[in-house]
Design a protein around this motif. Structure first.
Motif, PDB file in Angstrom:
ATOM      1  N   PHE A 234       0.827  -1.208   0.000  1.00  0.00           N
ATOM      2  CA  PHE A 234       0.000   0.000   0.000  1.00  0.00           C
ATOM      3  C   PHE A 234       0.863   1.260   0.000  1.00  0.00           C
ATOM      4  N   LEU A 235       1.872   1.282   0.862  1.00  0.00           N
ATOM      5  CA  LEU A 235       2.727   2.467   0.986  1.00  0.00           C
ATOM      6  C   LEU A 235       3.550   2.714  -0.275  1.00  0.00           C
ATOM      7  N   GLN A 236       3.927   1.649  -0.929  1.00  0.00           N
ATOM      8  CA  GLN A 236       4.767   1.783  -2.118  1.00  0.00           C
ATOM      9  C   GLN A 236       3.976   2.134  -3.365  1.00  0.00           C
ATOM     10  N   HIS A 237       2.664   1.849  -3.363  1.00  0.00           N
ATOM     11  CA  HIS A 237       1.890   2.006  -4.590  1.00  0.00           C
ATOM     12  C   HIS A 237       0.744   3.013  -4.495  1.00  0.00           C
ATOM     13  N   SER A 238       0.579   3.653  -3.359  1.00  0.00           N
ATOM     14  CA  SER A 238      -0.496   4.639  -3.238  1.00  0.00           C
ATOM     15  C   SER A 238      -0.084   5.944  -3.916  1.00  0.00           C
ATOM     16  N   PRO A 239      -0.794   6.375  -4.957  1.00  0.00           N
ATOM     17  CA  PRO A 239      -0.396   7.594  -5.674  1.00  0.00           C
ATOM     18  C   PRO A 239      -0.496   8.855  -4.810  1.00  0.00           C
ATOM     19  N   ASP A 240      -1.388   8.850  -3.825  1.00  0.00           N
ATOM     20  CA  ASP A 240      -1.576  10.039  -2.984  1.00  0.00           C
ATOM     21  C   ASP A 240      -0.480  10.214  -1.944  1.00  0.00           C
ATOM     22  N   LEU A 241       0.386   9.205  -1.837  1.00  0.00           N
ATOM     23  CA  LEU A 241       1.526   9.323  -0.919  1.00  0.00           C
ATOM     24  C   LEU A 241       2.786   9.817  -1.622  1.00  0.00           C
ATOM     25  N   GLN A 242       2.715   9.975  -2.938  1.00  0.00           N
ATOM     26  CA  GLN A 242       3.891  10.427  -3.678  1.00  0.00           C
ATOM     27  C   GLN A 242       4.305  11.826  -3.207  1.00  0.00           C
ATOM     28  N   GLY A 243       5.568  11.958  -2.835  1.00  0.00           N
ATOM     29  CA  GLY A 243       6.082  13.247  -2.375  1.00  0.00           C
ATOM     30  C   GLY A 243       5.803  13.550  -0.917  1.00  0.00           C
ATOM     31  N   SER A 244       5.122  12.659  -0.230  1.00  0.00           N
ATOM     32  CA  SER A 244       4.809  12.873   1.183  1.00  0.00           C
ATOM     33  C   SER A 244       5.641  11.920   2.046  1.00  0.00           C
ATOM     34  N   ILE A 245       5.503  12.058   3.361  1.00  0.00           N
ATOM     35  CA  ILE A 245       6.206  11.186   4.301  1.00  0.00           C
ATOM     36  C   ILE A 245       5.177  10.512   5.193  1.00  0.00           C
ATOM     37  N   ALA A 246       5.262   9.188   5.309  1.00  0.00           N
ATOM     38  CA  ALA A 246       4.372   8.428   6.176  1.00  0.00           C
ATOM     39  C   ALA A 246       5.181   7.799   7.299  1.00  0.00           C
ATOM     40  N   GLY A 247       4.772   8.058   8.517  1.00  0.00           N
ATOM     41  CA  GLY A 247       5.351   7.387   9.679  1.00  0.00           C
ATOM     42  C   GLY A 247       4.310   6.457  10.261  1.00  0.00           C
ATOM     43  N   ILE A 248       4.625   5.170  10.359  1.00  0.00           N
ATOM     44  CA  ILE A 248       3.660   4.192  10.859  1.00  0.00           C
ATOM     45  C   ILE A 248       4.335   3.316  11.909  1.00  0.00           C
ATOM     46  N   SER A 249       3.609   3.067  12.987  1.00  0.00           N
ATOM     47  CA  SER A 249       4.098   2.188  14.049  1.00  0.00           C
ATOM     48  C   SER A 249       2.945   1.327  14.540  1.00  0.00           C
ATOM     49  N   VAL A 250       3.155   0.024  14.577  1.00  0.00           N
ATOM     50  CA  VAL A 250       2.141  -0.912  15.088  1.00  0.00           C
ATOM     51  C   VAL A 250       2.780  -1.744  16.187  1.00  0.00           C
ATOM     52  N   ARG A 251       2.127  -1.806  17.328  1.00  0.00           N
ATOM     53  CA  ARG A 251       2.626  -2.574  18.480  1.00  0.00           C
ATOM     54  C   ARG A 251       1.578  -3.568  18.966  1.00  0.00           C
ATOM     55  N   SER A 252       2.063  -4.598  19.612  1.00  0.00           N
ATOM     56  CA  SER A 252       1.186  -5.490  20.359  1.00  0.00           C
ATOM     57  C   SER A 252       0.716  -4.758  21.610  1.00  0.00           C
ATOM     58  N   ALA A 253      -0.599  -4.748  21.847  1.00  0.00           N
ATOM     59  CA  ALA A 253      -1.101  -4.118  23.067  1.00  0.00           C
ATOM     60  C   ALA A 253      -0.748  -4.950  24.299  1.00  0.00           C
ATOM     61  N   ALA A 254      -0.490  -6.227  24.094  1.00  0.00           N
ATOM     62  CA  ALA A 254      -0.206  -7.117  25.215  1.00  0.00           C
ATOM     63  C   ALA A 254       1.177  -6.880  25.809  1.00  0.00           C
ATOM     64  N   ASP A 255       2.201  -6.755  24.960  1.00  0.00           N
ATOM     65  CA  ASP A 255       3.562  -6.622  25.493  1.00  0.00           C
ATOM     66  C   ASP A 255       4.288  -5.358  25.009  1.00  0.00           C
ATOM     67  N   GLY A 256       3.640  -4.568  24.158  1.00  0.00           N
ATOM     68  CA  GLY A 256       4.250  -3.312  23.715  1.00  0.00           C
ATOM     69  C   GLY A 256       5.315  -3.457  22.648  1.00  0.00           C
ATOM     70  N   GLN A 257       5.541  -4.658  22.155  1.00  0.00           N
ATOM     71  CA  GLN A 257       6.577  -4.867  21.153  1.00  0.00           C
ATOM     72  C   GLN A 257       6.128  -4.332  19.785  1.00  0.00           C
ATOM     73  N   ILE A 258       7.051  -3.678  19.088  1.00  0.00           N
ATOM     74  CA  ILE A 258       6.758  -3.197  17.739  1.00  0.00           C
ATOM     75  C   ILE A 258       6.693  -4.399  16.797  1.00  0.00           C
ATOM     76  N   ILE A 259       5.590  -4.504  16.060  1.00  0.00           N
ATOM     77  CA  ILE A 259       5.462  -5.614  15.110  1.00  0.00           C
ATOM     78  C   ILE A 259       5.536  -5.125  13.662  1.00  0.00           C
ATOM     79  N   TYR A 260       5.422  -3.798  13.484  1.00  0.00           N
ATOM     80  CA  TYR A 260       5.608  -3.230  12.158  1.00  0.00           C
ATOM     81  C   TYR A 260       5.928  -1.749  12.307  1.00  0.00           C
ATOM     82  N   GLN A 261       6.841  -1.265  11.460  1.00  0.00           N
ATOM     83  CA  GLN A 261       7.084   0.170  11.428  1.00  0.00           C
ATOM     84  C   GLN A 261       7.538   0.596  10.037  1.00  0.00           C
TER      85      GLN A 261
END
Length: 474
Positions: free
Chosen positions: A26-53
């Motif tokens: 999605f991030l690589q192919h979304s035309p509306d993100l061209q020229g912009s910056i996306a910061g994304i962070s996903v964590r487990s609510a159970a242990d707080g570990q980052i599972i995607y960023q």
């Protein structure tokens, strides 16, 4: 490295790998993100570990996601049961139903005061038998400093309700509690050529209306403008408003909220048969006065609901100043932000990477990485006030204003409706969304999405909703 996928252990690995691949695509192919910056962070609510960023450690403008930090700090520092008080003082005795001296209204930051609250204070004085005030009516706003605007507030926001001046003594027009503002309602006249009809809430002589608005025919172009003159409380209404138009409402920030509040109090006194002989002005309550009345706001656990659900900027700035006053003896942005930064460190946030300039996120200079926002959302789950915090967040697709808040018209599909509790954020070129989600498999996750340098913030919101849907369907 822009995209990082942290491999989890256990049976969830396959599901998370699918999510990571979908998000990457999605991030690589979304035309509306061209020229912009996306910061994304996903964590487990159970242990707080980052599972995607994705750009999780890049500082980005958070817009109103800054309120997540302010609310957490305020609940931790002030407490769920904290209330703001407003006091009425007198510096003379009451003789023959006349107060032989000045009457003082001392504000201590309450951003929820309505005209009805000032009426209750006036009613209390009437019950004490007071019919006349021989001296002046004085407003004391010295609980905070006299800096009315945060450091980076643009001049173009001066007249807006979301850029309203901050004072320890203020008033709000409606139970949305947009302190320091009035509501302007405009509707067309009965026939073409009539002046438009204008109503101000609360009704007050503090605001002057210059009405140049004209009712146009049904096919007339709608070009009505509602503007407040710089450094004045004169609102000018101009342009055409077609005869079949629905009522238009605007919320306009006033110039000098202290005197606005004082004017409403004087009006309330007069409505209760109490006449003030002297002038209305700003000043300080002297020592050795008599306290005639103390009004308490709703507790902070309830106040954070309109603050967060409706993304109330003034509340954010008031809470920062209040933390400064309570913890450091100075109701200023400087001291309040020092307190806020200290609280963030306690929640495990790397404060060395933060740029904090206000409490609402209206600043275009404030910058926070998505990973630090998600860290906060993970850490606060352990706090005794977490229920109040979670309850303050907008709920996806929930139609009620004080439930769905700024998410009530978003994410209405079955996979996400009612399953997302998150704070929205919008500035010019910025959109953000951070909070909690329960996935299709029943796993609670924490996410933070911060989009900067967008050409269209509305498209940013749609992209956020798509990203959340990908996370939800794991």
């Amino acid at each position: 490295m822009a995209i990082t996928y942290i491999k989890p252990s256990g049976v969830m690995a396959a599901d998370r790998s699918v999510m990571a691949n979908q998000l990457n695509h999605f991030l690589q192919h979304s035309p509306d993100l061209q020229g912009s910056i996306a910061g994304i962070s996903v964590r487990s609510a159970a242990d707080g570990q980052i599972i995607y960023q994705h750009n999780g450690d890049i500082r980005l403008r958070p817009a109103s996601n800054m309120k997540l930090l302010t609310a957490a700090a305020a609940l931790n520092v002030l407490g769920e049961n904290y209330t703001f008080t407003t006091e009425v003082h007198a510096d003379g005795p009451v003789k023959k139903k006349t107060l032989q001296g000045n009457l003082y209204l001392k504000g201590k930051g309450d951003p929820t005061l309505l005209k009805s609250d000032y009426e209750k204070m006036a009613a209390e004085l009437e019950m004490l038998g007071i019919k006349k005030v021989k001296g002046n009516l004085i407003g004391d706003d010295t609980w905070y400093d006299d800096v009315r605007y945060s450091l980076d507030l643009p001049w173009s926001d001066e007249m807006t309700y979301y850029g309203a001046q901050i004072s320890a003594l203020t008033a709000a027009p409606t139970p949305d509690y947009d302190a320091g503002a009035v509501e302007v309602a405009v509707k067309p006249g009965e026939k073409e050529g009539d002046k438009v009809q204008v109503e101000i809430t609360p009704k007050t002589g503090y605001i002057k209306i210059i009405n140049r608005g004209v009712t146009g025919g049904e096919k007339t172009k709608k070009d009505l403008t509602i503007d407040r003159m710089h450094a004045k409380n004169t609102i000018v209404i101009e342009g055409n408003f077609p005869v079949n138009s629905k009522v238009r409402k605007e919320w306009v920030g006033v110039w000098e909220p202290t005197m606005y509040a004082l004017a409403l109090f004087k009006q309330s006194l007069e409505e209760h048969g109490i006449k003030v002989s002297g002038k209305m002005k700003r000043g300080m309550v002297p020592e050795n006065t008599t306290v005639l009345n103390v009004h308490h706001s709703m507790p902070l656990a309830k106040l954070v609901v309109p603050f967060m659900k409706l993304s109330n900027n003034v509340h954010g700035e008031v809470l920062v100043k209040e933390m400064g006053k309570v913890m450091k003896g100075e109701g200023s942005w400087e001291k309040g932000l020092e307190v806020l930064q200290g609280e963030m460190a306690r929640f495990g946030i790397n404060t060395k990477t933060l740029v904090l300039r206000d409490g609402s996120g209206i600043s275009h200079v404030t910058a926070i990485p998505a990973n630090e926002i998600s860290q906060l959302l993970s850490a606060v789950q352990k706090e005794k006030w977490f229920h109040a915090y979670l309850n303050s967040l907008p709920v996806s697709g929930a139609p009620e204003k004080m439930t769905g808040g700024s998410l009530r018209y978003r994410m209405k599909t079955a996979d996400v409706k009612g399953k997302v509790k998150a704070k929205t954020g919008t500035l010019t070129t910025v959109s953000s969304l951070s909070g909690y989600i329960t996935t299709k498999s029943g796993e609670p996750l924490i996410f933070s999405i911060v989009l900067n340098n967008l050409l269209d913030e509305d498209k940013g919101k749609k992209m956020e909703d798509q990203i959340v849907s990908i996370i939800a369907n794991q």
